[in-house]
Motif scaffolding. Sequence first.
Motif, PDB file in Angstrom:
ATOM      1  N   ALA A 290       0.837  -1.206   0.000  1.00  0.00           N
ATOM      2  CA  ALA A 290       0.000   0.000   0.000  1.00  0.00           C
ATOM      3  C   ALA A 290       0.868   1.252   0.000  1.00  0.00           C
ATOM      4  O   ALA A 290       0.580   2.232  -0.710  1.00  0.00           O
ATOM      5  N   PHE A 291       1.941   1.239   0.790  1.00  0.00           N
ATOM      6  CA  PHE A 291       2.867   2.375   0.854  1.00  0.00           C
ATOM      7  C   PHE A 291       3.468   2.654  -0.523  1.00  0.00           C
ATOM      8  O   PHE A 291       3.532   3.809  -0.977  1.00  0.00           O
ATOM      9  N   ALA A 292       3.906   1.610  -1.209  1.00  0.00           N
ATOM     10  CA  ALA A 292       4.515   1.778  -2.523  1.00  0.00           C
ATOM     11  C   ALA A 292       3.497   2.287  -3.542  1.00  0.00           C
ATOM     12  O   ALA A 292       3.794   3.190  -4.333  1.00  0.00           O
ATOM     13  N   TRP A 293       2.314   1.719  -3.517  1.00  0.00           N
ATOM     14  CA  TRP A 293       1.296   2.106  -4.507  1.00  0.00           C
ATOM     15  C   TRP A 293       0.929   3.587  -4.354  1.00  0.00           C
ATOM     16  O   TRP A 293       0.883   4.327  -5.343  1.00  0.00           O
ATOM     17  N   VAL A 294       0.674   4.027  -3.128  1.00  0.00           N
ATOM     18  CA  VAL A 294       0.302   5.431  -2.886  1.00  0.00           C
ATOM     19  C   VAL A 294       1.456   6.356  -3.262  1.00  0.00           C
ATOM     20  O   VAL A 294       1.269   7.389  -3.924  1.00  0.00           O
ATOM     21  N   GLY A 295       2.674   5.992  -2.853  1.00  0.00           N
ATOM     22  CA  GLY A 295       3.826   6.834  -3.148  1.00  0.00           C
ATOM     23  C   GLY A 295       4.082   6.987  -4.630  1.00  0.00           C
ATOM     24  O   GLY A 295       4.417   8.087  -5.105  1.00  0.00           O
ATOM     25  N   ALA A 364      13.607   5.598  -6.387  1.00  0.00           N
ATOM     26  CA  ALA A 364      14.935   5.301  -5.865  1.00  0.00           C
ATOM     27  C   ALA A 364      14.850   4.774  -4.440  1.00  0.00           C
ATOM     28  O   ALA A 364      15.608   3.874  -4.046  1.00  0.00           O
ATOM     29  N   LEU A 365      13.925   5.339  -3.647  1.00  0.00           N
ATOM     30  CA  LEU A 365      13.728   4.852  -2.282  1.00  0.00           C
ATOM     31  C   LEU A 365      13.227   3.409  -2.295  1.00  0.00           C
ATOM     32  O   LEU A 365      13.697   2.567  -1.515  1.00  0.00           O
ATOM     33  N   LEU A 366      12.283   3.118  -3.177  1.00  0.00           N
ATOM     34  CA  LEU A 366      11.773   1.743  -3.282  1.00  0.00           C
ATOM     35  C   LEU A 366      12.886   0.776  -3.658  1.00  0.00           C
ATOM     36  O   LEU A 366      12.949  -0.342  -3.154  1.00  0.00           O
ATOM     37  N   ARG A 367      13.761   1.207  -4.549  1.00  0.00           N
ATOM     38  CA  ARG A 367      14.879   0.350  -4.946  1.00  0.00           C
ATOM     39  C   ARG A 367      15.860   0.163  -3.786  1.00  0.00           C
ATOM     40  O   ARG A 367      16.371  -0.938  -3.572  1.00  0.00           O
ATOM     41  N   LYS A 368      16.129   1.237  -3.061  1.00  0.00           N
ATOM     42  CA  LYS A 368      17.049   1.167  -1.935  1.00  0.00           C
ATOM     43  C   LYS A 368      16.587   0.150  -0.902  1.00  0.00           C
ATOM     44  O   LYS A 368      17.387  -0.605  -0.340  1.00  0.00           O
ATOM     45  N   ALA A 460      21.287  -7.811   3.628  1.00  0.00           N
ATOM     46  CA  ALA A 460      21.587  -7.013   2.439  1.00  0.00           C
ATOM     47  C   ALA A 460      20.446  -6.070   2.113  1.00  0.00           C
ATOM     48  O   ALA A 460      20.650  -4.941   1.681  1.00  0.00           O
ATOM     49  N   VAL A 461      19.199  -6.537   2.354  1.00  0.00           N
ATOM     50  CA  VAL A 461      18.024  -5.694   2.095  1.00  0.00           C
ATOM     51  C   VAL A 461      17.843  -4.659   3.211  1.00  0.00           C
ATOM     52  O   VAL A 461      17.628  -3.483   2.949  1.00  0.00           O
ATOM     53  N   LEU A 462      17.937  -5.121   4.455  1.00  0.00           N
ATOM     54  CA  LEU A 462      17.687  -4.221   5.598  1.00  0.00           C
ATOM     55  C   LEU A 462      18.685  -3.069   5.644  1.00  0.00           C
ATOM     56  O   LEU A 462      18.324  -1.925   5.970  1.00  0.00           O
ATOM     57  N   PHE A 463      19.956  -3.348   5.316  1.00  0.00           N
ATOM     58  CA  PHE A 463      20.986  -2.315   5.410  1.00  0.00           C
ATOM     59  C   PHE A 463      21.354  -1.732   4.053  1.00  0.00           C
ATOM     60  O   PHE A 463      22.246  -0.892   3.970  1.00  0.00           O
ATOM     61  N   GLY A 464      20.670  -2.194   3.010  1.00  0.00           N
ATOM     62  CA  GLY A 464      20.875  -1.610   1.681  1.00  0.00           C
ATOM     63  C   GLY A 464      22.265  -1.801   1.132  1.00  0.00           C
ATOM     64  O   GLY A 464      22.774  -0.953   0.416  1.00  0.00           O
ATOM     65  N   HIS A 465      22.908  -2.927   1.447  1.00  0.00           N
ATOM     66  CA  HIS A 465      24.275  -3.171   0.984  1.00  0.00           C
ATOM     67  C   HIS A 465      24.299  -3.278  -0.538  1.00  0.00           C
ATOM     68  O   HIS A 465      23.713  -4.170  -1.131  1.00  0.00           O
ATOM     69  N   GLY A 466      24.984  -2.372  -1.161  1.00  0.00           N
ATOM     70  CA  GLY A 466      25.144  -2.435  -2.617  1.00  0.00           C
ATOM     71  C   GLY A 466      23.951  -1.997  -3.411  1.00  0.00           C
ATOM     72  O   GLY A 466      23.964  -2.042  -4.629  1.00  0.00           O
ATOM     73  N   ALA A 467      22.846  -1.597  -2.766  1.00  0.00           N
ATOM     74  CA  ALA A 467      21.647  -1.211  -3.509  1.00  0.00           C
ATOM     75  C   ALA A 467      21.842   0.133  -4.155  1.00  0.00           C
ATOM     76  O   ALA A 467      22.497   1.019  -3.628  1.00  0.00           O
ATOM     77  N   LYS A 468      21.261   0.284  -5.353  1.00  0.00           N
ATOM     78  CA  LYS A 468      21.386   1.540  -6.127  1.00  0.00           C
ATOM     79  C   LYS A 468      20.002   2.076  -6.450  1.00  0.00           C
ATOM     80  O   LYS A 468      19.108   1.313  -6.749  1.00  0.00           O
TER      81      LYS A 468
END
Length: 468
Positions: A290-295, A364-368, A460-468
Amino acid sequence: MSIGRKEAFSIQSLQIVDAALVWFAFYSADLLRGPLRLLMGQQWIDAGGLSQMAWVLYVAVPFTPLILEFLGFYRRLRAKKIGNSISQLIRALFFVGVILGGLAIFGQLPSESRLVLGVGGLLVFLFLLARERAVHGYLASHRVRDESKERVVVAGSEVSTEEFLAELDPDVRQGFKVVGRFDIASSEVGELYDLLKQESVERVVFAADETGFAKVAECVEACEIQGVEAWIAASFMRTQIARPTFDLMGDKPMLVLRSAPDLSWELALKAVFDRVTAALLIILTSVLWAFAWVGIKLSSPGAPAFFCQLRAGRYGKPFKMWKFRTMVPNADQLLDEIKKEHGNQMDGPVFKLDHDPRVFRFGALLRKLSIDELPQLLNVVKGDMSLVGPRPLPLYEVDAFVKSEHRRRLSVKPGITCEWQAGGRNKITSFEDWVDMDLRYIDNWSFWLDIKLLLKTIPAVLFGHGAK
């Protein structure tokens, strides 16, 4: 009659289900014994019922499926008539009933326990017949659709391929969709490469008794490189090749060369784990959806919040992969311009660019946070993807593969996460290194390896390791 490994695996699966149904039938009979005595106008005396005759389960649960297998109850399920199924069930239950009846008389069981035996036997018959008819109905309807059939190429001379298909068990033949025939003697191996790619072939059957070994070996290598199973008539191939196994296609002995994980209980556990876990994750992450869809709707209006793209699935078969949209609506049209202006940070056919200008701020936030990947859980539930596996690539990137061995990464289901993502996402810039990691995963696959990669993906997901 000999059976192939795939059929043996299916029989064992059905036997486990039937054993559980036998147990449930007697358990239900125990629950019903009181109401049944009241209906018959008799007083209900709690004599222990099934709790006092647990030996019934020790006999009926394991032996019923074994006797059914001996009588052929699990063979030719797609074409079997209901009369044959009833006959086999009656004979099997008669044998089991004789054993249980003799033990009941010898043990002088009370009427309560004999009632459980009688009602339990009737329920066993009904439950197993219902299960058998359900499987028969599923197989009969499932195989008529071309998209559910295994895509097969038959290789050999025109005469040998015709003879092979004519002699093949019709029950086996119904599960195949022959998408091509390849004449080994008069065709070039390069044509087989193209055929495997264009038709998303899952298996090549070699029925070439009179063809030179060298030419067949080249064709087998083409299959191995791309991760496609090669099935060779055992009477033809008399040599050692990497990872060969013998199997049966109907009653025909075959030599199989596999370069991907083989059918096993571990692989079946992976499939169940994937779908159950994906369904639970969809429920648990519903707030993030829901957060992603609204954003997305607020940040980038004018296009759907979900992004759907054709990706290459197992053996290159296209499927629709879903993500939350993180780019501007006309991102596909801008791709060539972006490549020209900013280049490509990944060598090879795959495009990758840090700080891609097509990505809007909220995207970009969603990807991060990897929230954009959540809709792929729907693909996992559907069966197009797995939780762990090589990342699915767009069709145009797969078509741009330079080396045929790159296609071997398509020999397993694509996944949401893989080794290179779990170990620090998006740090790899060499496509060759990426493929090497995927092939290492395929060659060393185990269910425990999937669990370890999933556990490594969480931080890796929680701390955004390597995410762009």
